[in-house]
Design an enzyme around this catalytic site. Sequence first.
Site, PDB file in Angstrom:
ATOM      1  N   HIS A   7    -112.380 -88.549 -20.572  1.00 23.79           N
ATOM      2  CA  HIS A   7    -112.661 -87.888 -21.847  1.00 23.79           C
ATOM      3  C   HIS A   7    -112.989 -86.430 -21.542  1.00 23.79           C
ATOM      4  O   HIS A   7    -113.854 -86.157 -20.693  1.00 23.79           O
ATOM      5  CB  HIS A   7    -113.868 -88.531 -22.540  1.00 23.79           C
ATOM      6  CG  HIS A   7    -113.546 -89.787 -23.276  1.00 23.79           C
ATOM      7  ND1 HIS A   7    -113.012 -90.881 -22.677  1.00 23.79           N
ATOM      8  CD2 HIS A   7    -113.688 -90.101 -24.599  1.00 23.79           C
ATOM      9  CE1 HIS A   7    -112.831 -91.833 -23.578  1.00 23.79           C
ATOM     10  NE2 HIS A   7    -113.233 -91.390 -24.758  1.00 23.79           N
TER      11      HIS A   7
ATOM     12  N   GLU B 154    -113.752 -82.690 -25.984  1.00 18.59           N
ATOM     13  CA  GLU B 154    -114.179 -83.289 -27.254  1.00 18.59           C
ATOM     14  C   GLU B 154    -115.502 -82.627 -27.647  1.00 18.59           C
ATOM     15  O   GLU B 154    -115.527 -81.778 -28.529  1.00 18.59           O
ATOM     16  CB  GLU B 154    -114.318 -84.808 -27.099  1.00 18.59           C
ATOM     17  CG  GLU B 154    -114.695 -85.516 -28.406  1.00 18.59           C
ATOM     18  CD  GLU B 154    -115.163 -86.951 -28.193  1.00 18.59           C
ATOM     19  OE1 GLU B 154    -115.647 -87.277 -27.090  1.00 18.59           O
ATOM     20  OE2 GLU B 154    -115.076 -87.733 -29.168  1.00 18.59           O
TER      21      GLU B 154
ATOM     22  N   ASP C  11    -109.934 -94.762 -31.243  1.00 13.75           N
ATOM     23  CA  ASP C  11    -111.180 -94.486 -30.527  1.00 13.75           C
ATOM     24  C   ASP C  11    -112.241 -95.565 -30.780  1.00 13.75           C
ATOM     25  O   ASP C  11    -112.468 -96.411 -29.920  1.00 13.75           O
ATOM     26  CB  ASP C  11    -111.705 -93.089 -30.906  1.00 13.75           C
ATOM     27  CG  ASP C  11    -112.582 -92.436 -29.856  1.00 13.75           C
ATOM     28  OD1 ASP C  11    -112.688 -92.987 -28.759  1.00 13.75           O
ATOM     29  OD2 ASP C  11    -113.141 -91.353 -30.137  1.00 13.75           O
ATOM     30  N   ASP C  12    -112.886 -95.517 -31.938  1.00 14.62           N
ATOM     31  CA  ASP C  12    -114.004 -96.437 -32.240  1.00 14.62           C
ATOM     32  C   ASP C  12    -113.993 -96.862 -33.714  1.00 14.62           C
ATOM     33  O   ASP C  12    -114.835 -96.403 -34.508  1.00 14.62           O
ATOM     34  CB  ASP C  12    -115.339 -95.741 -31.943  1.00 14.62           C
ATOM     35  CG  ASP C  12    -115.468 -95.328 -30.501  1.00 14.62           C
ATOM     36  OD1 ASP C  12    -115.650 -96.205 -29.638  1.00 14.62           O
ATOM     37  OD2 ASP C  12    -115.347 -94.112 -30.220  1.00 14.62           O
TER      38      ASP C  12
ATOM     39  N   HIS D  63    -106.122 -95.342 -26.458  1.00 10.28           N
ATOM     40  CA  HIS D  63    -107.478 -94.786 -26.343  1.00 10.28           C
ATOM     41  C   HIS D  63    -108.355 -95.600 -27.295  1.00 10.28           C
ATOM     42  O   HIS D  63    -108.491 -95.266 -28.475  1.00 10.28           O
ATOM     43  CB  HIS D  63    -107.453 -93.299 -26.714  1.00 10.28           C
ATOM     44  CG  HIS D  63    -108.794 -92.625 -26.666  1.00 10.28           C
ATOM     45  ND1 HIS D  63    -108.941 -91.259 -26.679  1.00 10.28           N
ATOM     46  CD2 HIS D  63    -110.062 -93.128 -26.613  1.00 10.28           C
ATOM     47  CE1 HIS D  63    -110.223 -90.938 -26.645  1.00 10.28           C
ATOM     48  NE2 HIS D  63    -110.932 -92.067 -26.614  1.00 10.28           N
TER      49      HIS D  63
ATOM     50  N   GLU E 125    -115.899-102.021 -27.235  1.00  9.38           N
ATOM     51  CA  GLU E 125    -117.158-102.194 -27.974  1.00  9.38           C
ATOM     52  C   GLU E 125    -117.098-101.428 -29.305  1.00  9.38           C
ATOM     53  O   GLU E 125    -117.599-101.897 -30.323  1.00  9.38           O
ATOM     54  CB  GLU E 125    -118.355-101.717 -27.151  1.00  9.38           C
ATOM     55  CG  GLU E 125    -118.640-102.561 -25.897  1.00  9.38           C
ATOM     56  CD  GLU E 125    -117.848-102.094 -24.669  1.00  9.38           C
ATOM     57  OE1 GLU E 125    -117.026-101.173 -24.807  1.00  9.38           O
ATOM     58  OE2 GLU E 125    -118.064-102.680 -23.585  1.00  9.38           O
TER      59      GLU E 125
ATOM     60  N   HIS F 150    -112.032 -97.984 -27.249  1.00  9.64           N
ATOM     61  CA  HIS F 150    -113.217 -98.572 -26.587  1.00  9.64           C
ATOM     62  C   HIS F 150    -113.440 -99.949 -27.195  1.00  9.64           C
ATOM     63  O   HIS F 150    -113.621-100.051 -28.410  1.00  9.64           O
ATOM     64  CB  HIS F 150    -114.436 -97.680 -26.813  1.00  9.64           C
ATOM     65  CG  HIS F 150    -114.224 -96.262 -26.351  1.00  9.64           C
ATOM     66  ND1 HIS F 150    -114.583 -95.820 -25.094  1.00  9.64           N
ATOM     67  CD2 HIS F 150    -113.644 -95.200 -26.965  1.00  9.64           C
ATOM     68  CE1 HIS F 150    -114.248 -94.553 -24.959  1.00  9.64           C
ATOM     69  NE2 HIS F 150    -113.675 -94.149 -26.080  1.00  9.64           N
TER      70      HIS F 150
END
Length: 353
Positions: free
Chosen positions: A206, A209, A287-288, A35, A39, A37
């Site tokens: 998703h 959340e 995640d990020d 999981h 970017e 991203h």
Amino acid sequence: MRVSLFMKSPANKTKTAIPPSLKKFIQALPKTETHLHVEGALPYELLRKWKPKEYPANPAFHAPRHRIREFERFDKILLGHALPWFTNADRYYEGAKAIFAKHTAQNVHYVETSFHLAATTFLKIPPREIAAAILAAAPRGLEVRVFVGMLRNDYHGDMRAVIDGIAGCDNITGVDLHGLETLPTEPWTARVWKRMRAAGKITKAHAGEFDGAARVREAIVKLGVTRIQHGARAIEDPDVVKLAVDRGVTFDMCPISNVRLGVVPSIRRHPIRAYMRAGIRCTVSTDDPLVFNNTLTDEYAALAAGAKFTPAELARLARNGFEVASLCDAHKQHFLDQIDALAALAAKAPKAK
Ligand code: ADE
Ligand code: ZN
């Protein structure tokens, strides 16, 4: 000599209260990240190297105590930092190189990463080319699978043809629904998700959340997904937890993201252990990291420190990642055997005090 149990992590991170032997165990575990991203994974150091004046050291949103409770503010931080970088396919390649180098250093062997599908229309680059740029950046020893992430209201205008075309892109492994979860899931989604699966794609969404358990139920029942991204709020409805167990659904969870975005109050109160005990297969990911300044080993260490995860539980998480990985059986078994051997050794070792 007194040995401190508190390992000082790099600057701008919390002290992670785990014994050195557990830290070593986490590093040694072959791991997956399912999981992520692309970017949101752009290394902040890369931005700083690129434009040191524009990107200060230690931005406020990296502070471990910083909370970003509104999705819109989070999205603004993420896109505000990522979009200036990701302007062409070469930048996806360069960014992905830097991201994957970090995986290799942490003994990560399998990554599923998504890119924002809308980027293909404003950059005027076909999805296949962005996927190819990301895949070309994979170092030896790291298997990468590329997904496209789309918003709940993306299926309009030029994006309709782009989305419909994904089924025919052989270098794209699957699709994910991300962005503002409180938007309704529009009727096109179930149709498209079904068509994607018929074309051999993995479908994710998703859910659970920024919205409640009903969205997890919707993703499982209406969209037919068996890969929920997050699912943290499914715990609010025991029937949804049971549904996920009965349907063999995997939750690709991101505990640090959930704490930083205020989805859960703390790692200690994160539902991941309750899910695992109930029989949901859970994996962990970052995640990020551009926004949260976290690494995959931080996620394992946070569960060990904050929720007292045992080596056996940590090994289970690593195992789960390979179990759902899009790898051949022999390749999976190679990593599963390594994990089992490490877990067996840890079980025999005297407990670190
Ligand atoms: N896009 C990037 N990170 C996300 C998250 N945590 N939730 C929804 N959409 C996202
Ligand atoms: Zn996500």
